[in-house]
Design an enzyme around this catalytic site. Structure first.
Site, PDB file in Angstrom:
ATOM      1  N   GLU A 296     -16.937 -11.146 -17.815  1.00  0.00           N
ATOM      2  CA  GLU A 296     -15.900 -10.118 -17.473  1.00  0.00           C
ATOM      3  C   GLU A 296     -15.373  -9.773 -19.296  1.00  0.00           C
ATOM      4  O   GLU A 296     -14.669 -10.600 -19.661  1.00  0.00           O
ATOM      5  CB  GLU A 296     -14.744 -10.570 -17.023  1.00  0.00           C
ATOM      6  CG  GLU A 296     -13.778  -9.824 -16.507  1.00  0.00           C
ATOM      7  CD  GLU A 296     -14.171  -8.750 -15.667  1.00  0.00           C
ATOM      8  OE1 GLU A 296     -13.475  -7.491 -15.656  1.00  0.00           O
ATOM      9  OE2 GLU A 296     -14.923  -8.996 -14.534  1.00  0.00           O
TER      10      GLU A 296
ATOM     11  N   ASP B 137     -14.122 -14.859 -18.189  1.00  0.00           N
ATOM     12  CA  ASP B 137     -13.469 -13.899 -18.817  1.00  0.00           C
ATOM     13  C   ASP B 137     -13.298 -13.892 -20.231  1.00  0.00           C
ATOM     14  O   ASP B 137     -12.900 -15.075 -20.700  1.00  0.00           O
ATOM     15  CB  ASP B 137     -12.134 -13.554 -18.250  1.00  0.00           C
ATOM     16  CG  ASP B 137     -11.947 -13.100 -16.900  1.00  0.00           C
ATOM     17  OD1 ASP B 137     -12.966 -12.978 -16.243  1.00  0.00           O
ATOM     18  OD2 ASP B 137     -10.885 -13.041 -16.276  1.00  0.00           O
TER      19      ASP B 137
ATOM     20  N   HIS C  49     -14.703 -17.097  -8.543  1.00  0.00           N
ATOM     21  CA  HIS C  49     -13.948 -16.145  -9.333  1.00  0.00           C
ATOM     22  C   HIS C  49     -12.868 -16.901 -10.124  1.00  0.00           C
ATOM     23  O   HIS C  49     -12.136 -17.627  -9.645  1.00  0.00           O
ATOM     24  CB  HIS C  49     -13.161 -15.253  -8.141  1.00  0.00           C
ATOM     25  CG  HIS C  49     -12.289 -14.282  -8.971  1.00  0.00           C
ATOM     26  ND1 HIS C  49     -12.515 -13.274  -9.752  1.00  0.00           N
ATOM     27  CD2 HIS C  49     -10.841 -14.185  -8.547  1.00  0.00           C
ATOM     28  CE1 HIS C  49     -11.535 -12.560  -9.991  1.00  0.00           C
ATOM     29  NE2 HIS C  49     -10.476 -13.254  -9.349  1.00  0.00           N
ATOM     30  N   ASN C  50     -12.674 -16.420 -11.446  1.00  0.00           N
ATOM     31  CA  ASN C  50     -11.965 -17.058 -12.489  1.00  0.00           C
ATOM     32  C   ASN C  50     -12.100 -18.603 -12.441  1.00  0.00           C
ATOM     33  O   ASN C  50     -11.253 -19.206 -12.122  1.00  0.00           O
ATOM     34  CB  ASN C  50     -10.413 -16.817 -11.969  1.00  0.00           C
ATOM     35  CG  ASN C  50     -10.115 -15.508 -12.122  1.00  0.00           C
ATOM     36  OD1 ASN C  50     -10.346 -14.423 -12.850  1.00  0.00           O
ATOM     37  ND2 ASN C  50      -8.716 -15.039 -11.452  1.00  0.00           N
TER      38      ASN C  50
ATOM     39  N   HIS D 107      -7.698 -16.018 -18.579  1.00  0.00           N
ATOM     40  CA  HIS D 107      -7.125 -14.777 -17.619  1.00  0.00           C
ATOM     41  C   HIS D 107      -6.312 -14.041 -18.493  1.00  0.00           C
ATOM     42  O   HIS D 107      -4.953 -14.190 -18.779  1.00  0.00           O
ATOM     43  CB  HIS D 107      -6.240 -15.579 -16.477  1.00  0.00           C
ATOM     44  CG  HIS D 107      -6.469 -14.703 -15.256  1.00  0.00           C
ATOM     45  ND1 HIS D 107      -5.487 -14.874 -14.473  1.00  0.00           N
ATOM     46  CD2 HIS D 107      -7.022 -13.479 -15.083  1.00  0.00           C
ATOM     47  CE1 HIS D 107      -5.720 -13.775 -13.315  1.00  0.00           C
ATOM     48  NE2 HIS D 107      -6.691 -12.955 -13.723  1.00  0.00           N
TER      49      HIS D 107
ATOM     50  N   GLU E 178     -17.836 -16.951 -13.202  1.00  0.00           N
ATOM     51  CA  GLU E 178     -17.027 -15.899 -13.947  1.00  0.00           C
ATOM     52  C   GLU E 178     -16.574 -16.470 -15.183  1.00  0.00           C
ATOM     53  O   GLU E 178     -15.930 -17.481 -15.180  1.00  0.00           O
ATOM     54  CB  GLU E 178     -16.079 -15.206 -13.106  1.00  0.00           C
ATOM     55  CG  GLU E 178     -15.388 -14.091 -13.814  1.00  0.00           C
ATOM     56  CD  GLU E 178     -14.428 -13.218 -12.932  1.00  0.00           C
ATOM     57  OE1 GLU E 178     -14.247 -12.284 -12.875  1.00  0.00           O
ATOM     58  OE2 GLU E 178     -13.411 -14.179 -12.497  1.00  0.00           O
TER      59      GLU E 178
END
Length: 634
Positions: free
Chosen positions: A269, A222, A190-191, A235, A220
């Site tokens: 994302e 983003d 995640h991230n 982020h 992931e």
């Protein structure tokens, strides 16, 4: 017969001069380093490594200081010999050696065989195997030639990878890799782009490189609109720094299959405009090339393929990268558009946006739906209630624009909003994946969640331990009871399983990591924890050994009854006790799946001596010796 007698006579001669042989061997290894006189602590440390004795520099520094009689920062050859004996000749290893050596100086082949069978549970034992061990680990040539093992050879064997706790056969891919992708636990981050603080910290390509090297198979990304038609990764709505999407994909392409050859999923994302989504699609295709899965497989048009699936001679998903994103239309429509110009073409999705009250009701329905022990009448009532909640509530929707070029790169990993388990069972398509918010996921203990790889701590310890299995490939086949749609498995009522009894004896530690480099006199203890279904969660700990982080000895035995061994993880934690107020200071840990542990067999409670050096070698040198056993019933 004559050859055997000759070997025996030679072996007896070696034995009679064993002390001399040891002295001669030792001097031959170190005397060149002392030709210039005394040596420093740095040189002493290198010399120990030259002798195949792994050691922590900090501990060597403390022992060096204690043996430097003139306190000049340099030691003589005799002082070095004392240091060597302190580090290499562990009392507990000497005790094991003496228990199997008739003369406390040499192990004959039969002695070694007896040790391997009785303590290491090597049942398929032969003189050939014993001879190979001697040839590999015995450093004194004259002893090796007569097929014997000195203590020097024995301690090197005990400190080798052959005596690790982790079963060597599980260090390679051994599981059935031909099941659908949904039948596997997949290592997920995640991230991934963050390497420290999630609000102010830097985004860095190392986040992706590090995760891939650790075997992570789902990353992931983003994505946000950037300047000059260059999508960026960061982020959102924070002060974290930005990376170009292009450089992220370049790094992934370079390191994707360094550790594992099984498919990588890029979880987008996506916050980009349709135009920059189109730019993303071009980047993915141009950089990833043939490794990007752009079309469904002919044999898997309505079912998920497996990590190992093959099409003729081509391994279809090995070394492949899959894109996870929202998708327009069906896979059949995607194939029909193949080769057409998609420039500027945009699709629109209408997606439900549940309000907070509805989400809370959905949580309730998930809990009800998850109670597999209810009667069918109760289940039917709960199902009707959950559906009523969804349709009676006023729905909020929002429209999402998706570039057709990017949408058509999504094949078996279509992102779909999660409502509840009942809805998913009724309506979810085979290629749809759900992402669940962090706070909501914590309430659903049966789910695996993506983790922040950059943040050390208990969650990552458990994750890393879990994915040691199956060769560190990032894919672990779920137990049968989690793959069978008709399974009545309930983690809260797992008493119908086949429990096992686990017995662990913590014997000793050596060169434990230090919280304070000024002394190695720490008060240490070991905590053994079991993680799994609720009834299996437990922990026990040893007593505190005062003022000894170099060679503490506990000699304590613990027994655990584990109901669902397939899901159990065993975590060993070494801490420094700093008193009632300060509490315990973490020194190191090692987490391992229960079924990956070497074990004894036949008896209800059986034990075998095992030595595993370097539990967390990257972080510290942690070396403990213990006995371990498992039985299938209690």
């Amino acid at each position: 017969m004559k050859a055997e007698l000759e070997t025996k006579r030679t072996g007896t001669a070696v034995l009679e001069n064993m002390d001399t042989k040891l002295h001669t061997w030792f001097l031959s290894k170190i005397q060149d380093d002392f030709r210039g006189g005394k040596i420093t602590v740095e040189k002493a440390h290198k010399l120990l490594e030259k002798l195949d004795i792994r050691c922590s520099y900090i501990h060597v520094k403390h022992i060096f200081k204690d043996n430097d009689m003139k306190k000049q920062g340099r030691i003589t050859i005799e002082e070095f010999r004392s240091i060597y004996r302190i580090i290499a000749h562990r009392e507990e290893i000497v005790e094991i050696f003496n228990a199997y050596s008739e003369n406390r100086k040499i192990l004959f082949e039969n002695d070694l065989i007896q040790f391997l069978v009785q303590e290491q549970y090597v049942f398929e034992m032969s003189k050939t195997i014993a001879s190979e061990i001697i040839q590999k680990y015995e450093p004194i040539e004259e002893v090796k030639k007569v097929h014997q093992m000195s203590f020097e050879g024995f301690t090197r064997y005990m400190d080798s990878s052959e005596c690790l706790l982790f079963k060597p056969e599980y260090k390679r891919v051994y599981q059935d890799m031909t099941q659908p992708l949904s039948d596997y636990f997949i290592s997920t981050s995640h991230n991934t782009y963050l390497i420290s603080d999630q609000l102010l910290g830097p985004s860095d390509l190392w986040g992706y490189v590090s995760a891939l090297v650790k075997g992570c198979r789902c990353l992931e990304i983003d994505c946000w609109d950037g300047s000059q038609d260059e999508p960026v990764v960061y982020h959102g709505y924070t002060l974290t720094s930005k990376l170009l999407f292009k450089t992220v994909i370049q790094s992934i392409q370079k390191y994707a299959f360094l550790t594992s050859e099984y498919p990588v999923v890029l979880s987008l994302e996506n916050h980009c405009s349709p135009h920059q989504q189109e730019v993303m699609a071009d980047i993915l295709q141009n950089i990833l090339g043939d490794s990007l899965l752009c079309d469904m497989l002919d044999d898997f048009q309505d079912t998920l393929p497996s990590p190992e699936v093959t099409m003729g001679q081509v391994q279809a998903l090995k070394f492949k990268i899959l894109v996870k994103n929202k998708k327009i239309g069906t896979l059949k429509e995607t194939r029909e558009r193949k080769g057409t110009d998609k420039h500027g073409k945009v699709g629109e999705l209408e997606e439900d946006d549940l309000d907070q009250e509805e989400e809370e009701e959905s949580k309730d329905s998930e809990t009800q739906d998850d109670s597999v022990s209810k009667s069918s009448q109760e289940k039917e009532s709960d199902s009707k209630r959950s559906l009523a909640i969804i349709f009676l509530k006023k729905k909020k929707t929002r429209k999402v624009k998706i570039s057709l070029a990017l949408s058509d790169l999504v094949i078996y990993t279509k992102a779909e909003k999660f409502r509840n388990f009942h809805h998913a069972r009724l309506h979810q398509q085979f290629n749809e994946n759900n992402s669940i918010g962090e706070s909501r996921a914590r309430k659903l203990s049966k789910l695996k969640v993506a983790l922040n790889f950059q943040t050390p701590g208990l969650p990552m310890d458990l994750h890393n331990g879990k994915f040691l299995d199956n060769g560190g490939s990032g894919y672990i086949l779920k137990p049968q009871f989690l793959r069978d749609n008709k399974s009545q498995f309930n983690p809260h009522k797992a008493n119908d399983s086949d429990p096992i009894t686990l017995t662990i004896k913590i014997i000793s530690g050596i060169q434990l990591p230090l919280s304070n480099s000024f002394t190695n006199k720490a008060d240490t203890l070991v905590i053994v924890e079991v993680f799994g279904v609720p009834n299996d969660q437990m922990k026990q700990q040893t007593r505190v050994i005062k003022k000894n982080a170099f060679s503490p000895r506990w000699n304590e035995t613990f027994t655990f009854i584990i109901q669902v061994p397939e899901l159990a993880l065993i975590r060993f934690v070494v801490v420094e006790n700093q008193g009632l107020i300060a509490g315990n200071e973490f020194l190191g840990q090692y987490t391992i799946p229960l079924l990956c542990m070497n074990k004894g067999m036949l008896l209800k409670v059986t034990v075998g001596f095992l030595c595993f050096p370097g539990w967390v070698r990257i972080l510290s040198l942690l070396h403990c010796l213990f006995t371990f056993g498992m039985s299938d019933s209690y």
